[in-house]
Design an enzyme around this catalytic site. Structure first.
Site, PDB file in Angstrom:
ATOM      1  N   ARG A  98      17.632 -21.682  19.426  1.00  0.00           N
ATOM      2  CA  ARG A  98      16.472 -20.944  19.669  1.00  0.00           C
ATOM      3  C   ARG A  98      15.130 -21.805  20.075  1.00  0.00           C
ATOM      4  O   ARG A  98      14.150 -21.312  19.832  1.00  0.00           O
ATOM      5  CB  ARG A  98      15.927 -20.527  18.160  1.00  0.00           C
ATOM      6  CG  ARG A  98      16.167 -19.193  17.823  1.00  0.00           C
ATOM      7  CD  ARG A  98      16.080 -18.601  16.284  1.00  0.00           C
ATOM      8  NE  ARG A  98      15.545 -17.358  16.226  1.00  0.00           N
ATOM      9  CZ  ARG A  98      16.267 -16.583  15.752  1.00  0.00           C
ATOM     10  NH1 ARG A  98      17.639 -16.806  15.542  1.00  0.00           N
ATOM     11  NH2 ARG A  98      16.031 -15.407  15.264  1.00  0.00           N
TER      12      ARG A  98
ATOM     13  N   ARG B 102       7.784 -13.152  14.279  1.00  0.00           N
ATOM     14  CA  ARG B 102       9.219 -13.573  14.852  1.00  0.00           C
ATOM     15  C   ARG B 102       8.946 -13.348  16.455  1.00  0.00           C
ATOM     16  O   ARG B 102       9.890 -14.060  17.114  1.00  0.00           O
ATOM     17  CB  ARG B 102      10.293 -12.483  14.292  1.00  0.00           C
ATOM     18  CG  ARG B 102      10.589 -12.873  12.899  1.00  0.00           C
ATOM     19  CD  ARG B 102      11.393 -11.689  12.069  1.00  0.00           C
ATOM     20  NE  ARG B 102      12.530 -11.227  12.572  1.00  0.00           N
ATOM     21  CZ  ARG B 102      12.941 -10.105  12.440  1.00  0.00           C
ATOM     22  NH1 ARG B 102      12.342  -9.316  11.580  1.00  0.00           N
ATOM     23  NH2 ARG B 102      14.200  -9.879  12.591  1.00  0.00           N
TER      24      ARG B 102
HETATM   25  P1  AP5 Z   1      18.410 -13.572  12.605  1.00  0.00           P
HETATM   26  O1  AP5 Z   1      19.181 -12.973  11.627  1.00  0.00           O
HETATM   27  O2  AP5 Z   1      18.923 -14.179  14.024  1.00  0.00           O
HETATM   28  O3  AP5 Z   1      17.330 -12.600  13.270  1.00  0.00           O
HETATM   29  P2  AP5 Z   1      16.596 -12.078  14.837  1.00  0.00           P
HETATM   30  O4  AP5 Z   1      17.024 -13.001  15.889  1.00  0.00           O
HETATM   31  O5  AP5 Z   1      15.175 -11.864  14.480  1.00  0.00           O
HETATM   32  O6  AP5 Z   1      17.611 -10.934  15.066  1.00  0.00           O
HETATM   33  P3  AP5 Z   1      18.110  -9.596  14.288  1.00  0.00           P
HETATM   34  O7  AP5 Z   1      19.133  -9.745  13.246  1.00  0.00           O
HETATM   35  O8  AP5 Z   1      16.762  -9.205  13.763  1.00  0.00           O
HETATM   36  O9  AP5 Z   1      18.170  -8.371  15.216  1.00  0.00           O
HETATM   37  P4  AP5 Z   1      19.533  -8.440  16.210  1.00  0.00           P
HETATM   38  O10 AP5 Z   1      19.158  -8.622  17.458  1.00  0.00           O
HETATM   39  O11 AP5 Z   1      20.600  -9.048  15.631  1.00  0.00           O
HETATM   40  O12 AP5 Z   1      19.596  -6.765  16.255  1.00  0.00           O
HETATM   41  P5  AP5 Z   1      20.552  -5.798  15.316  1.00  0.00           P
HETATM   42  O13 AP5 Z   1      21.943  -5.957  16.016  1.00  0.00           O
HETATM   43  O14 AP5 Z   1      20.495  -6.213  13.870  1.00  0.00           O
HETATM   44  O15 AP5 Z   1      17.152 -14.715  12.191  1.00  0.00           O
HETATM   45  C1  AP5 Z   1      16.475 -14.405  10.985  1.00  0.00           C
HETATM   46  C2  AP5 Z   1      15.584 -15.457  10.808  1.00  0.00           C
HETATM   47  O16 AP5 Z   1      16.445 -16.811  10.434  1.00  0.00           O
HETATM   48  C3  AP5 Z   1      14.577 -16.295  11.663  1.00  0.00           C
HETATM   49  O17 AP5 Z   1      13.398 -15.273  11.679  1.00  0.00           O
HETATM   50  C4  AP5 Z   1      14.667 -17.616  11.323  1.00  0.00           C
HETATM   51  O18 AP5 Z   1      13.523 -17.802  10.150  1.00  0.00           O
HETATM   52  C5  AP5 Z   1      15.824 -18.056  10.664  1.00  0.00           C
HETATM   53  N1  AP5 Z   1      16.663 -18.374  11.683  1.00  0.00           N
HETATM   54  C6  AP5 Z   1      17.733 -17.935  12.169  1.00  0.00           C
HETATM   55  N2  AP5 Z   1      18.184 -18.495  13.312  1.00  0.00           N
HETATM   56  C7  AP5 Z   1      17.495 -19.833  13.376  1.00  0.00           C
HETATM   57  C8  AP5 Z   1      17.600 -20.817  14.345  1.00  0.00           C
HETATM   58  N3  AP5 Z   1      18.322 -21.019  15.335  1.00  0.00           N
HETATM   59  N4  AP5 Z   1      16.545 -21.818  14.257  1.00  0.00           N
HETATM   60  C9  AP5 Z   1      15.492 -21.551  13.291  1.00  0.00           C
HETATM   61  N5  AP5 Z   1      15.677 -20.562  12.488  1.00  0.00           N
HETATM   62  C10 AP5 Z   1      16.351 -19.611  12.460  1.00  0.00           C
HETATM   63  O19 AP5 Z   1      19.979  -4.382  15.730  1.00  0.00           O
HETATM   64  C11 AP5 Z   1      18.441  -4.119  15.489  1.00  0.00           C
HETATM   65  C12 AP5 Z   1      18.462  -2.567  14.891  1.00  0.00           C
HETATM   66  O20 AP5 Z   1      18.652  -1.871  15.977  1.00  0.00           O
HETATM   67  C13 AP5 Z   1      19.718  -2.117  13.953  1.00  0.00           C
HETATM   68  O21 AP5 Z   1      19.121  -1.223  13.210  1.00  0.00           O
HETATM   69  C14 AP5 Z   1      20.566  -1.511  14.801  1.00  0.00           C
HETATM   70  O22 AP5 Z   1      21.414  -0.541  14.424  1.00  0.00           O
HETATM   71  C15 AP5 Z   1      19.900  -1.096  15.981  1.00  0.00           C
HETATM   72  N6  AP5 Z   1      20.273  -0.957  17.383  1.00  0.00           N
HETATM   73  C16 AP5 Z   1      21.234  -2.156  17.788  1.00  0.00           C
HETATM   74  N7  AP5 Z   1      21.452  -1.822  19.136  1.00  0.00           N
HETATM   75  C17 AP5 Z   1      20.857  -0.737  19.496  1.00  0.00           C
HETATM   76  C18 AP5 Z   1      20.861   0.034  20.718  1.00  0.00           C
HETATM   77  N8  AP5 Z   1      21.363  -0.261  21.842  1.00  0.00           N
HETATM   78  N9  AP5 Z   1      20.088   1.341  20.610  1.00  0.00           N
HETATM   79  C19 AP5 Z   1      19.305   1.807  19.470  1.00  0.00           C
HETATM   80  N10 AP5 Z   1      19.406   0.768  18.281  1.00  0.00           N
HETATM   81  C20 AP5 Z   1      20.276  -0.101  18.429  1.00  0.00           C
END
Ligand code: AP5
Length: 224
Positions: A90, A173
């Site tokens: 990241r 974020r």
């Molecule tokens: P993390 O869990 O990695 O969160 P993120 O990167 O913010 O990603 P998300 O899990 O929120 O979203 P996603 O892209 O996976 O989307 P999803 O598939 O769920 O990290 C959380 C926290 O942990 C960070 O803020 C930090 O504090 C810490 N952290 C993690 N890694 C770190 C690192 N390397 N270094 C430091 N700190 C770290 O989809 C989202 C929604 O959209 C769902 O409801 C889904 O159903 C919907 N959706 C998905 N695809 C579609 C589509 N094509 N069309 C419509 N809806 C859709």
């Protein structure tokens, strides 16, 4: 063995796509966000240390995340599995640490993919995301609805909203993503190794493109 790194802003669909790709290619899904949330659920010492940082939407220190990643990568290699990195690296130091770790283990990232989406769409997706408290399945109240708003279709577990899916934490974020993670994209673009995929389409359309990219790359591994 295929190792893949999936990038993209919060809510672009990394987790959703990673699950499908891991089934298709038999990869270990290494989500640093999920590993950290598991520590919080268990209320381990590490979980308590990162709780406030994650609620605010800030990045957890590199050494903590790096240690979790090292353990999981070794586990994957022992099981002869490729790894799909979701949410790691990241920032540029995490990229350097990962490439050095994989180098020591005589492997590498074979495929880097960036899922691209506007901040506006991200906010819509995250405020309507719900997750099952028992099996972890992810839903969306607009695009991927459960049969009942508060209950998991899979296991009847209760659905909850992540504590970092509040508007202020989402804004933080996105700031972290643009400030810390975007420089990785610049670096990988300079090396001409980053695949760009639009995430502003249906889950199935994005999946088809990702499978094609990974299949093509997999076919070249071991051909020097
Ligand atoms: P993390 O869990 O990695 O969160 P993120 O990167 O913010 O990603 P998300 O899990 O929120 O979203 P996603 O892209 O996976 O989307 P999803 O598939 O769920 O990290 C959380 C926290 O942990 C960070 O803020 C930090 O504090 C810490 N952290 C993690 N890694 C770190 C690192 N390397 N270094 C430091 N700190 C770290 O989809 C989202 C929604 O959209 C769902 O409801 C889904 O159903 C919907 N959706 C998905 N695809 C579609 C589509 N094509 N069309 C419509 N809806 C859709």
């Amino acid at each position: 063995m295929l190792n893949v790194a999936l990038f993209g802003p919060p809510g672009c669909g990394k987790g959703t796509q990673a699950e499908l790709l891991c089934q298709h290619f038999r990869l270990l899904h290494l989500s640093t966000g999920e590993l950290l949330r598991a520590e919080r659920r268990e209320a381990s010492e590490l979980g308590r240390r990162v709780d406030a940082i994650m609620k605010e939407g800030e990045l957890v220190p590199d050494d903590i995340v790096g240690e979790l990643v090292r353990k999981e990568v070794r586990r994957a290699l022992n099981e002869n599995l490729g790894v799909l990195f979701d949410g790691y690296p990241r920032n540029l130091s995490q990229l350097e640490a990962l490439e050095s770790l994989l180098g020591e283990l005589e492997t590498e990232i074979h495929c880097y993919v960036s899922l691209e989406i506007s901040d506006e769409k991200v906010i819509g997706r995250l405020t309507s995301r719900r997750t099952c408290s028992d099996c972890g399945k992810v839903y969306n109240l607009i695009w991927h609805k459960p049969r009942r708003d508060d209950t998991c279709d899979n296991c009847s577990g209760e659905l909850y909203q992540r504590s970092d899916d509040r508007p202020e934490a989402i804004a933080r974020r996105l700031e972290e993503y643009h400030g810390q993670t975007s420089p990785i994209m610049d670096e990988l673009n300079t090396r001409s190794v980053l695949h760009h995929v639009s995430a502003e389409r249906s889950i199935a359309e994005i999946q088809d493109d990702l499978v094609d990219i990974l299949e093509a790359r997999k076919a070249t591994i071991g051909q020097g």
